[in-house]
Design an enzyme around this catalytic site. Structure first.
Site, PDB file in Angstrom:
ATOM      1  CG  ASP A   1      47.051  34.699  75.419  1.00 18.38           C
ATOM      2  OD1 ASP A   1      47.686  34.215  74.480  1.00 18.38           O
ATOM      3  OD2 ASP A   1      47.568  35.031  76.498  1.00 18.38           O
TER       4      ASP A   1
ATOM      5  CB  CYS B   1      34.455  35.132  74.720  1.00 18.13           C
ATOM      6  SG  CYS B   1      35.302  36.357  75.745  1.00 18.13           S
TER       7      CYS B   1
ATOM      8  CG  ASP C   1      52.144  36.763  34.011  1.00 20.18           C
ATOM      9  OD1 ASP C   1      51.175  37.240  33.416  1.00 20.18           O
ATOM     10  OD2 ASP C   1      52.745  37.347  34.925  1.00 20.18           O
TER      11      ASP C   1
ATOM     12  CG  ASP D   1      57.567  37.933  37.187  1.00 18.28           C
ATOM     13  OD1 ASP D   1      56.825  38.898  37.452  1.00 18.28           O
ATOM     14  OD2 ASP D   1      58.455  37.988  36.331  1.00 18.28           O
TER      15      ASP D   1
ATOM     16  CG  ASP E   1      31.571  32.737  77.909  1.00 13.19           C
ATOM     17  OD1 ASP E   1      31.630  33.110  76.722  1.00 13.19           O
ATOM     18  OD2 ASP E   1      32.370  33.114  78.781  1.00 13.19           O
TER      19      ASP E   1
END
Length: 765
Positions: free
Chosen positions: A15, A421, A463, A660, A746
């Site tokens: 996580d 962190c 294009d 494309d 922190d």
């Protein structure tokens, strides 16, 4: 050819960036491993390795850190990409093109070259059982992706530590003599598992982990009898980590919610009967029934029925799209007001949404340059923090006789302030949120490097056919030379009935729009390179190029001027002759997309130079270019387009190439960023660096804007993380703040950074 092998794993329990860093460090040290890419948000890990690697040992190493591991795919051999260039030959239907010549063709004139793109050779999926989790070793088991946080192991541990702290306060108030011991025990309730995880991480090659810094700080506080603060700091650490996990789960949920759009069941038609079956069991070729209001359960092609389909979940297009028999539909989109029978064209694991989710997961494993820099910086930053903390604790007492407890206390606070962190997660959190946000709008970006690169684009080459234009001709003018316009269209459409030629389809579509009833024809003949003739209601009728028609009938100078004027506008003209008399003409052109002009304006407003690169003739290209207000380069071969992209780069421009996704391989490869336009095809998802599912020209500007938003967010995150640390570093040294504010500096910064990054998810709305 490379002999590298690649294997992907699903890793459960990650996580935060610290988790990814520990896994990366541990696996990178394994024999035979050449590279490791870990995505926290996707929960995946890809490793590039040779044949000597022991994948079971690698899985065991990761499980030893406290994560669950499941191999997603077998070994994959990395082949170099091969590109074939080819030029399509034309033949068939004779019409007078914009250059005035009789130009025969068998389909819409694409201004690209053919392109074959060989990807990795994917191995067979390993469907082994999910590996068991080794409990108690994972430092950041913040909480489950599903379910309430208090049911997670980390949530329960946080509640237990909080309860122990409350009990210690009560005991300390009632029996002051044992207060120190009560707080020491409360601290150990939370610290023992943290210390154990710190030890395991150190053995795996990460000695300076947040768990190690936390352990040193808590034990040091215990040594100087600051047990009350030590217990509170451990509890706040657990709370901060829990909040961080909840916040980080938001970006993951964004993509998971996309995957959840596909229904679990489908109505399968077999032997004239309909039965409900699991959607994942549908095989290619199966026929399913989709009732009004239902979500479509598989990618497929409509066999019968017509309905408005809400494609917002896949392409971000808010307006429902009318679909008829023969049209493609995507899994997860919503059927409108009529029942449809759909033939399945992709298995559940390969449908558009599944492929989008997989692409985003793989993209999150690809680190951006800024992220790689922060990772390298943090490897030196964390040991540096430990050195600074040690100097703060030791130098004043040793050199100037300062109070040991006071300066050790300050040194311990600096350890907590210096945890990296927030800094390490500042970039991946923003990139993960942006990739998720883009995917929900149909903007697919293959990694952080592409996301960063888009924001630096100063020129975009596009294009024409299928990118700036619809990719198929439409009737633009019906010119009367004797008959009425409805009669010209009626006779022309009658001749074209049953033809699959793009120009014929354009005429038939216009007749359908005008609700014109078509008469029967007889003695129909296709005249190669000239046109088509037939007898209609007793009349001899011819439809073809002006050059061919001039051989059948004299075309007056005024009428020839009108035809030439249409040609000058880049239109293809078919002339109708009835019983030897000039009756009229129908002009057709591949028209610009509805959003092309606005999309190009958005790019120009962003300071980006735009240029059209096309293989079409100069007259047609110039007409479209004038309509759209774009610089035009025409009559280009594939190598010419590649050369022009190179020339733009030599001028100091950062160039994006939009096509494309099937053709223009050389130019896409030469550009700094190649962007494929497509509607959910394999090519739109797998070719180039980025893909626009819905094919909107305006989405190119939206991609660039998303990139710029992301980079601003990253810089904000870095400023938040380093700024807070600098402030608390100064206030700690001068004695204003202590351990409590240090841990909040922190974990608080980490939560702030993550929440700031999640603001990018709003782009998806």
């Amino acid at each position: 050819m490379s002999t590298d092998l690649q294997t992907r794993f699903r890793v459960g329990g990650m996580d935060c960036a610290s988790c990814a860093s520990k896994i990366d460090t541990a696996v990178r040290r394994m024999p035979g491993v050449e590279d490791v890419s870990v995505s926290v948000t996707a929960g995946t890990m890809s490793i590039r390795h040779d044949q000597t690697s022991d994948l079971d040992a690698i899985g065991k190493k990761v499980r030893g850190l406290g994560y669950s591991v499941e191999r997603l795919a077998g070994r994959q051999v990395d082949h170099p990409t091969s590109v074939n260039y080819g030029v399509a030959c034309c033949g068939g239907h004779g019409h007078d093109h914009a250059d005035g010549d009789s130009h025969t063709h068998s389909g819409p004139a694409h201004d690209h070259d053919a392109h074959d793109h060989d990807g990795h050779e994917h191995g067979k999926q390993d469907r082994g059982d999910r590996a068991a989790v080794v409990e108690g070793l994972h430092g950041h088991d913040h909480g489950p992706s599903d379910g309430p946080w208090w049911k997670s192991k980390k949530g329960r541990a946080t509640l237990l530590a909080g309860a122990a702290l409350v009990v210690a306060y009560v005991i300390g108030h009632l029996v002051p003599s044992i207060q120190l011991y009560a707080f020491a025990i409360a601290m150990l309730v939370g610290l023992v598992p943290i210390a154990r995880r710190a030890f395991m991480a150190a053995l795996a090659g990460t000695p300076f982990s947040i768990e190690m810094l936390m352990t040193i700080a808590a034990v040091g506080a215990l040594a100087i009898n600051a047990t009350e603060e030590a217990a509170a700091v451990v509890f706040l650490f657990l709370v901060g980590e829990l909040l961080e996990g909840v916040a980080a789960g938001k970006a993951r949920d964004s993509i998971k919610s996309l995957a959840a759009l596909v229904p679990k069941t489908a109505l399968l038609e077999e032997a004239g009967k309909t039965s409900e079956v699991p959607a994942e069991s549908l095989e290619i070729g199966a026929i399913i029934l989709v009732r009004p209001g239902d979500r479509i359960s598989a990618d497929g092609v409509i066999v019968s029925g017509e309905s408005a389909i809400n494609e917002a979940p896949v392409t971000g297009e808010s307006v429902p799209v009318q679909k008829n028999a023969g049209d493609s539909v995507f899994a997860g989109t919503v059927n409108g007001d009529a029942a449809l029978r759909v033939r399945v064209t992709a298995a559940a694991a390969d449908n558009t949404i599944s492929r989008v989710v997989k692409l985003v997961e793989e993209a999150q494993e690809s680190k951006a340059p800024t992220e790689r820099f922060i990772d390298r910086f943090s490897k030196y930053y964390t040991p540096g923090v430990v050195v600074v903390a040690a100097l703060v604790a030791l130098v004043p007492p040793l050199l100037w006789g300062a109070n040991w407890d006071e300066w050790i206390y300050k040194g311990l606070a600096i350890l907590l302030i210096g945890c990296p962190c927030a800094l390490v997660i500042s970039t991946p959190a923003a990139i993960a949120a942006s990739l998720s946000a883009g995917a929900r709008r149909g903007l697919l970006l293959k990694g952080g490097a592409v996301l960063e690169g888009l924001g630096r684009l100063t020129a975009v080459a596009l294009d024409k056919t299928g990118t700036l234009t619809e990719g198929k001709p439409k009737v633009t003018d019906i010119v009367s030379f004797g008959l009425s316009e409805p009669e010209i269209l009626r006779l022309a459409a009658a001749l074209e009935t049953g033809s699959s030629h793009p120009l014929a389809i354009a005429i038939l579509e216009r007749a359908t729009e005008n609700q014109i009833a078509l008469p029967a024809v007889s003695e129909a003949k296709a005249l190669g390179g000239k046109g088509v003739s037939a007898t209609v209601e007793g009349q001899s009728v011819f439809l073809g190029s002006a050059k061919a028609a001039s051989g059948l009938v004299d075309i007056p100078a005024a009428d020839q001027t009108a035809i030439s004027a249409l040609n000058d506008e880049g239109k293809t003209v078919s002339v109708l002759v009835v019983d030897g008399r000039l009756a009229g003409a129908i002009a057709m052109r591949d028209e610009p997309r509805a959003d092309a002009a606005d999309g190009l304006k958005a790019l120009k407003d962003a300071g980006v130079r735009v240029v059209m690169l096309t293989g079409d003739n100069a007259r047609t290209a110039s007409a479209i270019g004038k309509t759209l207000g774009i610089e035009v380069r025409a009559d280009l071969l594939p190598e010419d387009k590649q050369r022009i992209v190179g020339e733009l780069k030599q001028q100091g421009l950062v160039v994006g190439k939009v096509g494309d996704g099937i053709n223009d391989a050389p130019a896409l490869a030469a550009a700094d960023v190649g962007i494929a336009m497509g509607g959910g095809t394999d090519v739109a998802l797998e070719t180039a660096d980025a893909a626009i599912l819905h094919g909107r020209v305006g989405d190119v500007a939206r991609m660039i804007d998303l990139s710029k938003r992301t980079m601003r967010n990253i810089y904000q995150n870095i400023a938040i993380s380093l700024g807070l640390k600098a402030i608390f570093l100064v206030t700690t040294i001068i004695g204003v703040t202590g351990l409590w504010p240090a841990i909040l500096a922190d974990t608080g910064a980490t939560v702030l950074v993550t929440m700031n990054a999640l603001r990018l998810l709003r782009v998806a709305k």
